[in-house]
Write an enzyme that holds these catalytic residues in place. Sequence first.
Site, PDB file in Angstrom:
ATOM      1  N   LYS A 120       0.829  -1.209   0.000  1.00  0.00           N
ATOM      2  CA  LYS A 120       0.000   0.000   0.000  1.00  0.00           C
ATOM      3  C   LYS A 120       0.865   1.261   0.000  1.00  0.00           C
ATOM      4  O   LYS A 120       0.635   2.182  -0.791  1.00  0.00           O
ATOM      5  CB  LYS A 120      -0.936   0.004   1.218  1.00  0.00           C
ATOM      6  CG  LYS A 120      -1.935   1.156   1.221  1.00  0.00           C
ATOM      7  CD  LYS A 120      -2.838   1.107   2.435  1.00  0.00           C
ATOM      8  CE  LYS A 120      -2.142   1.635   3.661  1.00  0.00           C
ATOM      9  NZ  LYS A 120      -3.023   1.770   4.830  1.00  0.00           N
ATOM     10  N   ASP A 138      -6.788   1.346   0.922  1.00  0.00           N
ATOM     11  CA  ASP A 138      -6.819   1.419   2.382  1.00  0.00           C
ATOM     12  C   ASP A 138      -8.239   1.129   2.848  1.00  0.00           C
ATOM     13  O   ASP A 138      -9.103   0.735   2.065  1.00  0.00           O
ATOM     14  CB  ASP A 138      -6.333   2.790   2.863  1.00  0.00           C
ATOM     15  CG  ASP A 138      -7.343   3.898   2.597  1.00  0.00           C
ATOM     16  OD1 ASP A 138      -8.278   3.680   1.788  1.00  0.00           O
ATOM     17  OD2 ASP A 138      -7.207   4.976   3.198  1.00  0.00           O
TER      18      ASP A 138
END
Length: 210
Positions: A120, A138
């Site tokens: 991420k 997220d």
Amino acid sequence: MNKQKRIELLSRLRAANPEPTTELEYSSPFELLIAVLLSAQATDVGVNKATRHLFPVARTPQAMLDLGVDGVKHYIKTIGLFNTKAENVIKTCRILVEQHGGEVPENREALEALPGVGRKTANVVLNTAFRWPTIAVDTHIFRVSNRTKLAAGKNVDQVEQKLLKVVPAEFKLDVHHWLILHGRYTCVARKPKCGSCIIEDLCEFKEKTD
């Protein structure tokens, strides 16, 4: 959700925010990397409060190394998990200095090899600093993608792969920012603000609110 609805949904988000960006404050790829690393399980507001004092004294990996772990802790102690994060910041800076000439590598594998940096974080840096069409997923993006049915998936990896597959190329660069901001301010976790949502009529969430 069919292709036509997806394009309309993304077009509305783009019209409302033509040039979206992260709410993290930074002035270089290095500062963005550190800010994203610090943002795990913390708010962007909280990270910005800390980095406003940290970055002026440590704008490069070498300057951050010179602070040392305890020096970094002093500036980030208001952020959750600050002990571990300070260790990771220093380890990351050492690798940047020793292996990458003090620069943030524009390379996924090299980024993911840095302590505290996962897929991420690498996606955010590649997208925001280097303008790659990556999509970091997220909690906000996961929620919005599943609620709207833009890209349903059981975990963040599934949602990322689905978004990469179904989002047209013209939207890929900015879709991460549109969805995160939509999830942060409109499609919030407990009670989404459907009544003021610009994509409410396109959204396939069954339990809408006023």
